[in-house]
Design a protein around this motif. Structure first.
Motif, PDB file in Angstrom:
ATOM      1  N   HIS A  28      -3.072  18.219  -3.539  1.00 39.18           N
ATOM      2  CA  HIS A  28      -3.284  19.049  -2.361  1.00 39.18           C
ATOM      3  C   HIS A  28      -2.109  19.030  -1.389  1.00 39.18           C
ATOM      4  O   HIS A  28      -2.054  19.851  -0.474  1.00 39.18           O
ATOM      5  N   HIS A  29      -1.179  18.094  -1.548  1.00 35.90           N
ATOM      6  CA  HIS A  29      -0.082  17.968  -0.586  1.00 35.90           C
ATOM      7  C   HIS A  29       1.261  18.382  -1.183  1.00 35.90           C
ATOM      8  O   HIS A  29       2.311  18.013  -0.665  1.00 35.90           O
ATOM      9  N   ILE A  30       1.246  19.148  -2.251  1.00 39.62           N
ATOM     10  CA  ILE A  30       2.481  19.528  -2.931  1.00 39.62           C
ATOM     11  C   ILE A  30       3.016  20.830  -2.358  1.00 39.62           C
ATOM     12  O   ILE A  30       2.265  21.671  -1.850  1.00 39.62           O
ATOM     13  N   ALA A  31       4.352  20.994  -2.409  1.00 38.83           N
ATOM     14  CA  ALA A  31       5.003  22.214  -1.931  1.00 38.83           C
ATOM     15  C   ALA A  31       5.407  23.082  -3.117  1.00 38.83           C
ATOM     16  O   ALA A  31       5.518  22.601  -4.255  1.00 38.83           O
ATOM     17  N   ALA A  32       5.617  24.362  -2.851  1.00 43.40           N
ATOM     18  CA  ALA A  32       6.059  25.279  -3.897  1.00 43.40           C
ATOM     19  C   ALA A  32       7.435  24.862  -4.414  1.00 43.40           C
ATOM     20  O   ALA A  32       8.264  24.337  -3.671  1.00 43.40           O
ATOM     21  N   ALA A  37       2.606  14.222  -8.695  1.00 42.56           N
ATOM     22  CA  ALA A  37       3.654  14.891  -7.918  1.00 42.56           C
ATOM     23  C   ALA A  37       4.838  13.949  -7.759  1.00 42.56           C
ATOM     24  O   ALA A  37       4.664  12.754  -7.505  1.00 42.56           O
ATOM     25  N   LEU A  38       6.064  14.478  -7.927  1.00 48.92           N
ATOM     26  CA  LEU A  38       7.272  13.656  -7.834  1.00 48.92           C
ATOM     27  C   LEU A  38       7.920  13.700  -6.462  1.00 48.92           C
ATOM     28  O   LEU A  38       8.942  13.054  -6.242  1.00 48.92           O
ATOM     29  N   ASP A  39       7.372  14.495  -5.560  1.00 45.99           N
ATOM     30  CA  ASP A  39       7.862  14.544  -4.181  1.00 45.99           C
ATOM     31  C   ASP A  39       9.331  14.963  -4.098  1.00 45.99           C
ATOM     32  O   ASP A  39      10.096  14.440  -3.284  1.00 45.99           O
ATOM     33  N   SER A  49       8.050  22.465  -6.321  1.00 50.04           N
ATOM     34  CA  SER A  49       8.168  21.017  -6.474  1.00 50.04           C
ATOM     35  C   SER A  49       7.972  20.615  -7.930  1.00 50.04           C
ATOM     36  O   SER A  49       7.282  21.294  -8.694  1.00 50.04           O
ATOM     37  N   LEU A  50       8.563  19.478  -8.279  1.00 47.21           N
ATOM     38  CA  LEU A  50       8.430  18.954  -9.633  1.00 47.21           C
ATOM     39  C   LEU A  50       7.164  18.121  -9.757  1.00 47.21           C
ATOM     40  O   LEU A  50       6.782  17.403  -8.829  1.00 47.21           O
ATOM     41  N   VAL A  51       6.533  18.206 -10.912  1.00 49.60           N
ATOM     42  CA  VAL A  51       5.401  17.347 -11.243  1.00 49.60           C
ATOM     43  C   VAL A  51       5.666  16.721 -12.597  1.00 49.60           C
ATOM     44  O   VAL A  51       6.389  17.280 -13.436  1.00 49.60           O
ATOM     45  N   ALA A  52       5.104  15.537 -12.794  1.00 50.08           N
ATOM     46  CA  ALA A  52       5.253  14.812 -14.057  1.00 50.08           C
ATOM     47  C   ALA A  52       3.949  14.879 -14.833  1.00 50.08           C
ATOM     48  O   ALA A  52       2.888  14.516 -14.316  1.00 50.08           O
ATOM     49  N   PRO A 107       0.839  -1.212   0.000  1.00 46.29           N
ATOM     50  CA  PRO A 107       0.000   0.000   0.000  1.00 46.29           C
ATOM     51  C   PRO A 107       0.864   1.248   0.000  1.00 46.29           C
ATOM     52  O   PRO A 107       1.911   1.316   0.641  1.00 46.29           O
ATOM     53  N   GLY A 108       0.483   2.268  -0.755  1.00 43.60           N
ATOM     54  CA  GLY A 108       1.219   3.530  -0.833  1.00 43.60           C
ATOM     55  C   GLY A 108       0.289   4.666  -1.177  1.00 43.60           C
ATOM     56  O   GLY A 108      -0.914   4.476  -1.396  1.00 43.60           O
ATOM     57  N   HIS A 109       0.901   5.853  -1.234  1.00 37.84           N
ATOM     58  CA  HIS A 109       0.113   7.049  -1.517  1.00 37.84           C
ATOM     59  C   HIS A 109       0.743   7.786  -2.686  1.00 37.84           C
ATOM     60  O   HIS A 109       1.967   7.971  -2.740  1.00 37.84           O
ATOM     61  N   GLU A 110      -0.059   8.189  -3.643  1.00 36.03           N
ATOM     62  CA  GLU A 110       0.419   8.954  -4.790  1.00 36.03           C
ATOM     63  C   GLU A 110      -0.507  10.132  -5.003  1.00 36.03           C
ATOM     64  O   GLU A 110      -1.727   9.963  -5.053  1.00 36.03           O
ATOM     65  N   ASP A 111       0.093  11.308  -5.097  1.00 38.30           N
ATOM     66  CA  ASP A 111      -0.680  12.531  -5.268  1.00 38.30           C
ATOM     67  C   ASP A 111      -0.914  12.748  -6.755  1.00 38.30           C
ATOM     68  O   ASP A 111       0.041  12.940  -7.525  1.00 38.30           O
ATOM     69  N   ILE A 112      -2.170  12.717  -7.177  1.00 33.83           N
ATOM     70  CA  ILE A 112      -2.524  12.824  -8.594  1.00 33.83           C
ATOM     71  C   ILE A 112      -3.504  13.970  -8.778  1.00 33.83           C
ATOM     72  O   ILE A 112      -4.445  14.137  -7.998  1.00 33.83           O
TER      73      ILE A 112
END
Length: 510
Positions: free
Chosen positions: A48-52, A93-95, A54-57, A26-31
Motif C-alpha cells: 500500500h505504500h509503494i510509488a509508481a 517492495a525494494l523502496d 518502483s521496483l519489487v522483488a 524493529p523495522g518495516h517491510e512492505d509485503i
C-alpha cells in the motif's frame, strides 16, 4: 522439559551467549501477495505504500516494476521469466525506482537494461546506478544545435544534415537499410571523441551480433555501449530498455561529452508497450495502442539535446528508427514520431530495389535544423545539388510519357542520373568531408555528364585518389569548417577537370 535444557551444558552456554548478542532492530517491510500472473505481468495485492515505477522483488530473484496503482491491487510488469511464479507467493517492495548502471565501465560492453552482461565477459563493474526515468533538461539549459554530426554518407551530410543534439528519425519499410545508416553514423566517429550507444529493442540475436561485429571491425566498439532487449525477452524488459539507454547516454553527456544514441527500433517498443497495456487491462485506443503512447515516446526523446556550457556543454544526438508498412509514412506510430523529432530520413523501398543505396528519398527527407549545422563547404555545394536533383526527379517521371525532349530537359535528366549515381555508397563505407565535397562539386560542375552512368563511380574513385593529394591544404580547411574563397573553388575545379581528363585519356588508351 524445554528443548534448551535437554542439550549438553556446553551447548546451552553457546546458545545462551548467542541469544545475548542478538540486538532487536524493529523495522518495516512492505509485503504483498500475487493474485494472478502470466504473459509477463502480475497482479499483486498489498504494497500500500509503494510509488509508481518502483521496483519489487518476486520469488526466484525476478524483479518487477509497479506500473498500475489501482485502489485494490497493483499491476506489475516483470523483468524476468514468470514460469515459476504462481498466485499466493509473496512480493516485497525494494523502496527504489527502477535503475540502470552508468559509467565508463560500460564502454565496449553488451548488457541489458538491468545491468546484466550479455557478452560473456563477466559482470560489469559499475558502482553508480541512475533511474531510467529522468526529467528532460529545461529549455534554458539547452543550447542551439550548430555543430555538425558527420555520418560519412553523402546523401545525409549534404542533403539531410544532422547536428549534435538533434533528434533525427530514420523511417522506412522493412529491409531498406535503416540500421545500416544508423551504424554508419557510429562507425564514422572512429576518429572523434563521440561516444556511441546502440540500443536494440526486440531484435533477433543474429542481427545484434552482426551489428557488434561491424562495430568491432570498424574499431569503434571500445567507445560504444550496446544495450540489448532481445525478441525473446519479457515485454517489460523491452519497454524499459530505451529509457535505460537514454540514461546511460545522459551520464556521458553530463560529463561534457558528445553522444550518439541509436534506438533500433521504436516500432517494436510501441508494440511491447501495447502488449503490456492490454495485459494490464488498460483501455485501448487507436490500433489498440493505449492513450499515452505519444507521451511514452515524447518523454523519451525530449531528453536528447545539446546543453549550454554552463550545464556541461555535452550533447546527445538521438537517431530513433521506426518501421513502416507498404510505404505508409502516415501510420499512427510513424506520424507520432515525426511530430516529436527534428526531421526524418526516409528510405524508399523503390530506390532500394533499384540498388540505389543508401536508399534515401531526398524529397521526403528533411532536417528541421537545416544548413545551420553544415560546414561552409557543404553549404556551397549542397544547395545547387539538391535543387538539380529535385528537378530531375520531377522531369524523370514526365519524360516517360514524352516522345521528344528539348535539349535543356535532356541535360537536366542526364545531370540528375549522375547525381543519383554519385550519392550511392557501399554499406558502412563512410567518406571524410573532403572526399565528399570533391565528389559533390564534380557533379555540380558537370564533370560526370559526358561519362556513362556505369562509369561514374570509377571516375569518382579516380578523383578521390588523385585530386585529393593535390589539395591537401584545401582539404584541411574544409574539414576544419573554414569557408573557401572564389580562388579556392577555381583551383578545385581546375584540379578536378585535369584529373577527369587524365582518366578519360587512360580509358581511351585501354
Amino acid at each position: 522439559m524445554t528443548a534448551l535444557s535437554s542439550l549438553p551444558s556446553s551447548l546451552q552456554q553457546l546458545v545462551h551467549d548467542a541469544l545475548e548478542r542478538i540486538e532487536p532492530r524493529p523495522g518495516h517491510e512492505d509485503i504483498g501477495i500475487i493474485t494472478a500472473v502470466g504473459n509477463g505481468v502480475a497482479r499483486v495485492r498489498g504494497l500500500h505504500h509503494i510509488a509508481a515505477e518502483s521496483l519489487v522483488a518476486l520469488p526466484g530473484g525476478v524483479l518487477g516494476i509497479a506500473l498500475d496503482l489501482d485502489e485494490d491491487e497493483l499491476g506489475v510488469i516483470l523483468l524476468g521469466d514468470d514460469a515459476h511464479l504462481s498466485a499466493g507467493q509473496e512480493v516485497r517492495a525494494l523502496d527504489r525506482l527502477v535503475d540502470t548502471p552508468v559509467g565508463d565501465a560500460l564502454l565496449g560492453r553488451v548488457l541489458d537494461a538491468s545491468g546484466t552482461a550479455r557478452d560473456g565477459r563477466g559482470a560489469i563493474s559499475a558502482d553508480t546506478r541512475w533511474p531510467v526515468e529522468r526529467e528532460a533538461p529545461p529549455i534554458m539549459a539547452r543550447a542551439p544545435v550548430e555543430t555538425p554530426l558527420q555520418t560519412g554518407l553523402k546523401a545525409v551530410d549534404a542533403l539531410v544534415p544532422i547536428g549534435r543534439g538533434q533528434r533525427e528519425l530514420i523511417v522506412g519499410d522493412r529491409q531498406t537499410g535503416k540500421t545500416a545508416i544508423a551504424i554508419a553514423s557510429l562507425v564514422n566517429q572512429a576518429d572523434t571523441d563521440v561516444i556511441g550507444i546502440y540500443c536494440a529493442i526486440g531484435q533477433r540475436g543474429t542481427a545484434v551480433a552482426r551489428v557488434i561485429d561491424d562495430l568491432r571491425d570498424a574499431g569503434v566498439m571500445d567507445q560504444t555501449v550496446v544495450m540489448v532487449a532481445a525478441g525473446e525477452d519479457p515485454p517489460g524488459l523491452q519497454y524499459i530498455t530505451p529509457y535505460a539507454a537514454m540514461t546511460v547516454a545522459e551520464y556521458f553527456r553530463e560529463q561534457g561529452r558528445d553522444v550518439v544514441l541509436v534506438l533500433d527500433d521504436l516500432t517494436r517498443h510501441a508494440r511491447a508497450y501495447r502488449e503490456l497495456s492490454l495485459l494490464l487491462r488498460r483501455p485501448p485506443g487507436r490500433e489498440a495502442y493505449p492513450g499515452d503512447i505519444f507521451y511514452v515516446h515524447s518523454r523519451l526523446l525530449e531528453r536528447a539535446t545539446h546543453l549550454r556550457d554552463s550545464h556541461g556543454g555535452g550533447s546527445m544526438t538521438a537517431l530513433p528508427i521506426v518501421e513502416t508498412q507498404a510505404e505508409d509514412i502516415s501510420a499512427y506510430i510513424p506520424t507520432n514520431l515525426i511530430s516529436i523529432t527534428d526531421g526524418q530520413i526516409y528510405l524508399s523501398p523503390r530506390l532500394f530495389r533499384k540498388g540505389l543505396m543508401p536508399a534515401v528519398d531526398v524529397g521526403r527527407s528533411v532536417s528541421r535544423v537545416g544548413g545551420k549545422t553544415q560546414l561552409p563547404a557543404y553549404r556551397a555545394v549542397a544547395g545547387d545539388l539538391r535543387l538539380a536533383y529535385s528537378q530531375f526527379e520531377e522531369l524523370e517521371t514526365f519524360s516517360r510519357f514524352a516522345t521528344r525532349l528539348d535539349e535543356e530537359t535532356r541535360q537536366q535528366i542526364t545531370r540528375g542520373r549522375r547525381v543519383r549515381e554519385i550519392l550511392k555508397q557501399g554499406r558502412l563505407r563512410t567518406l571524410s568531408v573532403p572526399e565528399q565535397i570533391i565528389a559533390l562539386q564534380a557533379a555540380n560542375l558537370g564533370i560526370f555528364d559526358p561519362v556513362d552512368v556505369e562509369a561514374v563511380q570509377d571516375l569518382a574513385e579516380c578523383l578521390r585518389q588523385h585530386a585529393l593529394p593535390r589539395l591537401d591544404d584545401l582539404a584541411e580547411r574544409m574539414a576544419a569548417g573554414e569557408s573557401l574563397e572564389t580562388d579556392d573553388w577555381d583551383r578545385l575545379e581546375t584540379v578536378l577537370r585535369e584529373c577527369a581528363e587524365q582518366w578519360r585519356n587512360g580509358r581511351g588508351a585501354d
